[in-house]
Design an enzyme around this catalytic site. Sequence first.
Site, PDB file in Angstrom:
ATOM      1  N   SER A 170       0.549  -1.177   0.083  1.00 17.98           N
ATOM      2  CA  SER A 170       0.068   0.117  -0.009  1.00 17.98           C
ATOM      3  C   SER A 170       0.848   1.399  -0.161  1.00 17.98           C
ATOM      4  O   SER A 170       0.201   2.113   0.582  1.00 17.98           O
ATOM      5  CB  SER A 170      -0.928   0.069   1.394  1.00 17.98           C
ATOM      6  OG  SER A 170      -1.963  -1.016   0.973  1.00 17.98           O
TER       7      SER A 170
ATOM      8  N   ASP B   9      -8.666  -1.864  -3.013  1.00 15.34           N
ATOM      9  CA  ASP B   9     -10.213  -1.433  -2.877  1.00 15.34           C
ATOM     10  C   ASP B   9     -10.826  -1.753  -4.328  1.00 15.34           C
ATOM     11  O   ASP B   9     -11.831  -1.584  -4.674  1.00 15.34           O
ATOM     12  CB  ASP B   9     -10.186  -0.016  -2.511  1.00 15.34           C
ATOM     13  CG  ASP B   9     -10.329   0.094  -1.104  1.00 15.34           C
ATOM     14  OD1 ASP B   9     -10.372  -0.990  -0.304  1.00 15.34           O
ATOM     15  OD2 ASP B   9     -10.145   1.155  -0.532  1.00 15.34           O
TER      16      ASP B   9
END
Length: 409
Positions: A173, A292
Amino acid sequence: MKIHLSGPNNKLLAATIKITGSKSESNRSLLLSALYPGIEIKNLSNSDDAQVMEKGLRIKEGTVDIHHAGTAMRFLTGYFAALEGSDIVLTGSKRMTERPIRILVDALKELGADISYVKAAGYPPLRIKGKKLVRNKVSLPANVSSQYISSLLLIAPSLKNGLELELVGKITSVPYIKMTLGLLSEIGVQSSFEGNLIKVETKSDVNSTTLVVESDWSSASYFYSIVALSKVGTEIILSAYKENSLQGDSVLQEVYKDFGVETSFGENQIAIKKIAEASQSKIQCDLANAPDIAQTIAVTCFGLGLSCHLVGLHTLKIKETDRLEALHTELTKLGADISVTDKSLTLNITNAINMDVAIDTYNDHRMAMAFAPLAMRTSIVINDAMVVTKSYPDFWSDLQKLQFQVKEL
């Protein structure tokens, strides 16, 4: 509320849609504006999560209930820990009390924070008594949720001695970490990110500054899916977007090239257009930096009769729901041949799609929105459809602009 959803089958679509500001950028900006009152925010997200965050930041004692807002839980834990004089219980929904937070709490305690667990150790609710944190060195596993890391980085400039944060292992991330550091830079905070070490300098005040929140790329993903599932020539214009985005999900523009979707930037907007059919029968993506959009990509592949192998999905287990298991369950209902592990998803080619299947959303906004474009191929029912307000309250009305039929049941 549940809705019956059917799409504009075999039609050439065209529309211009304004998408609300990024939830990720909004929550970071809200916390920074609470630390530094000289900051003004424009294009703030109208999502439930941003409203919960904004409300929580105004409370100094008593109970702060953030409902389903995981970002707010992580960010407010750091904020209240460093806010001298605050005395609060930070809690949320039943699902929130099942989502682990020990790694962040341990790191804050290492900096000197006063945090205790109200019920189960390692999980919310938390009792937090804010105090001045003077220690400035801490480490975290590098593969944890970036929200833990950003929670520490956001409060770092307000700490007396700044912060040195070491990330142990392989970092995931990275775009979300860079988003946080990018916003700190916009308000004049000095930082460095070299190897596995992040340093943030202290800053006592910020002169009058305006932060303009870019629209949400995660929300744009559902329109990329619609374009991919539509006829060649379909074009949707979305605003307001920047070519040099801070958001990791902007990788969409590269991923969807394999689906025949082209992205072009105009002034403060993007045009997404289907210029060809999918260029390959199997889509392979490592989504460690953009987890996501995994649900959106998996549903797009299923709708187009493509196979896919998605990896880097380990954080999906601790989201609003276990998203991997939820995808497995709901796509199987629709007739998919799908398997998942704790960090990957594999979808094999299937040509038939079951009709009028009711999709459960598991209190997860992304389940509702990721499955909605499938109405381009078959009519579906979305249970608990208003869960979309968590990040995109206007979603269903925006679909109607694209001739989707949205009928409340």
